[in-house]
Design an enzyme around this catalytic site. Structure first.
Site, PDB file in Angstrom:
ATOM      1  N   GLY A  78       4.577  -0.001  -1.827  1.00 16.39           N
ATOM      2  CA  GLY A  78       5.565   0.767  -1.187  1.00 16.39           C
ATOM      3  C   GLY A  78       5.307   0.327   0.396  1.00 16.39           C
ATOM      4  N   ARG A  79       4.153   0.284   0.953  1.00 13.44           N
ATOM      5  CA  ARG A  79       3.677   0.340   2.303  1.00 13.44           C
ATOM      6  C   ARG A  79       4.287  -1.145   2.623  1.00 13.44           C
ATOM      7  NH1 ARG A  79      -1.939   2.330   1.651  1.00 13.44           N
ATOM      8  NH2 ARG A  79      -1.264   2.659  -0.543  1.00 13.44           N
ATOM      9  N   TRP A  80       4.082  -1.955   1.809  1.00 16.56           N
ATOM     10  CA  TRP A  80       4.087  -3.590   2.009  1.00 16.56           C
ATOM     11  C   TRP A  80       5.478  -3.625   2.366  1.00 16.56           C
ATOM     12  CZ3 TRP A  80       7.117  -7.446   0.001  1.00 16.56           C
ATOM     13  CH2 TRP A  80       6.738  -8.957   0.185  1.00 16.56           C
ATOM     14  N   GLU A  93       1.222  10.146 -13.582  1.00 21.93           N
ATOM     15  CA  GLU A  93       1.751  10.809 -12.278  1.00 21.93           C
ATOM     16  C   GLU A  93       2.724  10.197 -11.854  1.00 21.93           C
ATOM     17  OE1 GLU A  93      -1.436  10.423 -13.115  1.00 21.93           O
ATOM     18  OE2 GLU A  93      -2.000  12.513 -13.361  1.00 21.93           O
ATOM     19  N   ASN A  94       2.922   8.886 -12.194  1.00 24.11           N
ATOM     20  CA  ASN A  94       4.143   8.090 -11.666  1.00 24.11           C
ATOM     21  C   ASN A  94       5.613   8.465 -12.054  1.00 24.11           C
ATOM     22  OD1 ASN A  94       2.166   5.015 -11.299  1.00 24.11           O
ATOM     23  ND2 ASN A  94       2.713   6.734  -9.869  1.00 24.11           N
ATOM     24  N   GLU A 146     -18.969  -1.726 -10.642  1.00 27.71           N
ATOM     25  CA  GLU A 146     -19.026  -1.917  -9.257  1.00 27.71           C
ATOM     26  C   GLU A 146     -17.903  -1.721  -8.622  1.00 27.71           C
ATOM     27  OE1 GLU A 146     -21.634  -2.526  -7.516  1.00 27.71           O
ATOM     28  OE2 GLU A 146     -22.992  -2.514  -9.455  1.00 27.71           O
ATOM     29  N   ARG A 159       7.836   9.922  -9.744  1.00 26.04           N
ATOM     30  CA  ARG A 159       8.605   9.352  -8.686  1.00 26.04           C
ATOM     31  C   ARG A 159      10.243   9.358  -8.662  1.00 26.04           C
ATOM     32  NH1 ARG A 159       4.914   4.160  -6.347  1.00 26.04           N
ATOM     33  NH2 ARG A 159       3.043   5.459  -6.128  1.00 26.04           N
ATOM     34  N   ASP A 170      -2.545  -1.301  -5.706  1.00 30.89           N
ATOM     35  CA  ASP A 170      -1.913  -0.219  -4.655  1.00 30.89           C
ATOM     36  C   ASP A 170      -1.331  -0.857  -3.491  1.00 30.89           C
ATOM     37  OD1 ASP A 170      -1.090   2.366  -3.985  1.00 30.89           O
ATOM     38  OD2 ASP A 170      -2.931   2.955  -3.153  1.00 30.89           O
ATOM     39  N   HIS A 209       7.514  -4.002  -5.096  1.00 27.59           N
ATOM     40  CA  HIS A 209       7.132  -3.918  -6.528  1.00 27.59           C
ATOM     41  C   HIS A 209       7.372  -5.088  -7.269  1.00 27.59           C
ATOM     42  CE1 HIS A 209       5.976   0.340  -6.527  1.00 27.59           C
ATOM     43  NE2 HIS A 209       7.241   0.740  -6.560  1.00 27.59           N
TER      44      HIS A 209
HETATM   45  C1  FPP Z   1       1.458   1.000  -6.465  1.00 24.54           C
HETATM   46  O1  FPP Z   1       2.106   0.806  -5.060  1.00 24.54           O
HETATM   47  C2  FPP Z   1       2.055   0.387  -7.577  1.00 24.54           C
HETATM   48  C3  FPP Z   1       2.556   0.805  -8.551  1.00 24.54           C
HETATM   49  C4  FPP Z   1       2.746   2.423  -8.689  1.00 24.54           C
HETATM   50  C5  FPP Z   1       3.164   0.069  -9.391  1.00 24.54           C
HETATM   51  C6  FPP Z   1       2.532  -1.113 -10.064  1.00 24.54           C
HETATM   52  C7  FPP Z   1       3.456  -2.255 -10.683  1.00 24.54           C
HETATM   53  C8  FPP Z   1       3.655  -3.661 -10.491  1.00 24.54           C
HETATM   54  C9  FPP Z   1       2.642  -4.264  -9.457  1.00 24.54           C
HETATM   55  C10 FPP Z   1       4.920  -4.185 -10.627  1.00 24.54           C
HETATM   56  C11 FPP Z   1       5.154  -4.819 -12.171  1.00 24.54           C
HETATM   57  C12 FPP Z   1       3.700  -4.773 -13.176  1.00 24.54           C
HETATM   58  C13 FPP Z   1       3.593  -5.556 -14.076  1.00 24.54           C
HETATM   59  C14 FPP Z   1       2.315  -5.198 -15.113  1.00 24.54           C
HETATM   60  C15 FPP Z   1       4.310  -6.653 -14.410  1.00 24.54           C
HETATM   61  P1  FPP Z   1       2.703   2.253  -4.530  1.00 24.54           P
HETATM   62  O2  FPP Z   1       4.039   2.143  -4.906  1.00 24.54           O
HETATM   63  O3  FPP Z   1       1.840   3.386  -4.867  1.00 24.54           O
HETATM   64  O4  FPP Z   1       2.528   1.767  -3.146  1.00 24.54           O
HETATM   65  P2  FPP Z   1       2.390   2.667  -1.654  1.00 24.54           P
HETATM   66  O5  FPP Z   1       0.875   3.343  -2.011  1.00 24.54           O
HETATM   67  O6  FPP Z   1       2.149   1.749  -0.419  1.00 24.54           O
HETATM   68  O7  FPP Z   1       3.439   3.501  -1.729  1.00 24.54           O
END
Ligand code: FPP
Length: 259
Positions: A33-35, A77-78, A217, A81, A30, A47
Site C-alpha cells: 500500500g505504501r509503495w 484480519e485482512n 532468526e 479491508r 508488507d 499488490h
Molecule cells: C501487505 O501490504 C500485503 C498484503 C496484505 C497482500 C500480499 C499480497 C501479494 C503480495 C499479492 C499476491 C500474492 C500472491 C501469493 C500471488 P499492505 O497492503 O499491508 O501494505 P501497507 O502496510 O503499506 O498498507
C-alpha cells in the site's frame, strides 16, 4: 541492468554458503500500500507489483536450493479491508496461480497452503486445489501460501482437535508433547522456520506462525515488498548465515559440537 549491478548481484549470490542454507524461510510481505501511495497510485497497484516480487523470490529460493518457502499472502484480519481491495487480492491470486502453475510444475515446486482456505471464494479455492493437485508429487521446493491464516486460530483449532482425541481416548494427556501439537497444526508437514523476513520497516509478527518461529532468526528490512527482489533475498540469507544459532545453548557448546 548495469554491468556493475550484475557483478554485485553475482557476488551476493555466490557468497551464500550451501551448507548453512536456511531450510525454511517465511516472509511477511508488507508495504504494498505504501509503495503505491508513494507513486500516487491505488493500493491495488502495489499488490499487483507485490505479485511480481513473489515470482522473483520463489525463483530465487528455488535456484539457491531453499526447501521450504512460506509467504503470508492474506491474514484472517485482512478480511476487514475495503471490499474492493479484498476482491482485487483474490482476483490477483487466481490470475497469478493460473499464470504460474506450469512454471511451478516445470521447476518441480509443490504448492501448499495454510489457513482457513474453505473461507476463500470458490474460484480461488478451486484454482488452489488444481495447482495443489498438479504439483503434489514435486520435490525440489515446497511453496506454502498462507491464506486466511491466523496463528492463534491455527493453535485454537489444533488444541480443539487434540481435546477431542483426549475425550475419545485416542491420546492420553500425558502423551501431549511438541510433536503432538506440531502434527495438529496447518504446518504439520513443514519443518520449523529458520529465517523470518518482514519487509517495509515494521518490526512485528502479526499473528504469523507464532509456534513455528520459536527459534527462527528474525530479519527486518525497510525495503517495501514490491521493491524486494532477488538481491534482497540474498542479502537476508547472507545476514542469516553470519548469525550464531544457539537454540538456548552457550556459544562454546555450539562451537564444540561444530568441530
Ligand atoms: C501487505 O501490504 C500485503 C498484503 C496484505 C497482500 C500480499 C499480497 C501479494 C503480495 C499479492 C499476491 C500474492 C500472491 C501469493 C500471488 P499492505 O497492503 O499491508 O501494505 P501497507 O502496510 O503499506 O498498507
Amino acid at each position: 541492468m548495469a554491468k556493475n549491478h550484475v557483478i554485485v548481484l553475482t557476488n551476493l549470490k555466490s557468497k551464500i554458503q550451501e551448507s548453512k542454507l536456511p531450510q525454511h524461510i517465511a516472509i511477511i510481505m508488507d508495504g504494498n500500500g505504501r509503495w503505491a501511495k508513494k507513486q500516487n497510485k491505488l493500493r491495488v497497484f502495489g499488490h499487483e507489483n507485490g505479485a511480481k516480487s513473489v515470482k522473483e523470490v520463489v525463483e530465487a529460493s528455488a535456484e539457491i536450493g531453499i526447501k521450504h518457502l512460506t509467504l503470508y499472502a492474506f491474514s484472517t484480519e485482512n478480511w476487514n479491508r475495503p471490499k474492493l481491495e479484498v476482491q482485487t487480492l483474490m482476483k490477483l491470486l487466481v490470475s497469478s496461480l493460473k499464470k504460474e502453475m506450469s512454471h511451478l510444475h516445470k521447476n518441480n515446486i509443490k504448492l501448499n497452503t495454510i489457513g482457513d482456505i474453505q473461507s476463500l471464494p470458490k474460484k480461488v479455492y478451486q484454482e488452489l486445489m488444481d495447482v495443489i493437485e498438479l504439483t503434489k508429487n514435486n520435490t525440489h521446493m515446497t511453496l506454502t501460501v498462507a491464506l486466511s491464516y491466523g496463528s492463534r486460530d491455527e493453535l485454537i483449532n489444533s488444541l480443539k482437535e487434540i481435546a477431542i482425541k483426549v475425550k475419545n481416548n485416542i491420546i492420553s494427556p500425558e502423551k501431549i508433547d511438541e510433536s503432538v501439537i506440531n502434527q495438529h497444526l496447518y504446518t504439520h508437514n513443514l519443518p520449523d522456520v529458520d529465517l523470518l523476513i518482514r519487509t517495509s520497516g515494521e518490526q512485528r509478527i502479526s499473528n504469523f506462525l507464532l509456534w513455528q518461529i520459536a527459534y527462527a532468526e528474525l530479519y527486518f528490512t525497510d525495503v517495501l515488498w514490491p521493491d524486494f527482489k532477488k538481491q534482497d533475498l540474498y542479502v537476508a540469507i547472507n545476514d542469516y548465515q553470519q548469525r550464531e544459532r544457539r537454540f538456548g545453548k552457550t556459544s562454546e557448546q555450539i562451537k564444540t559440537t561444530q568441530k
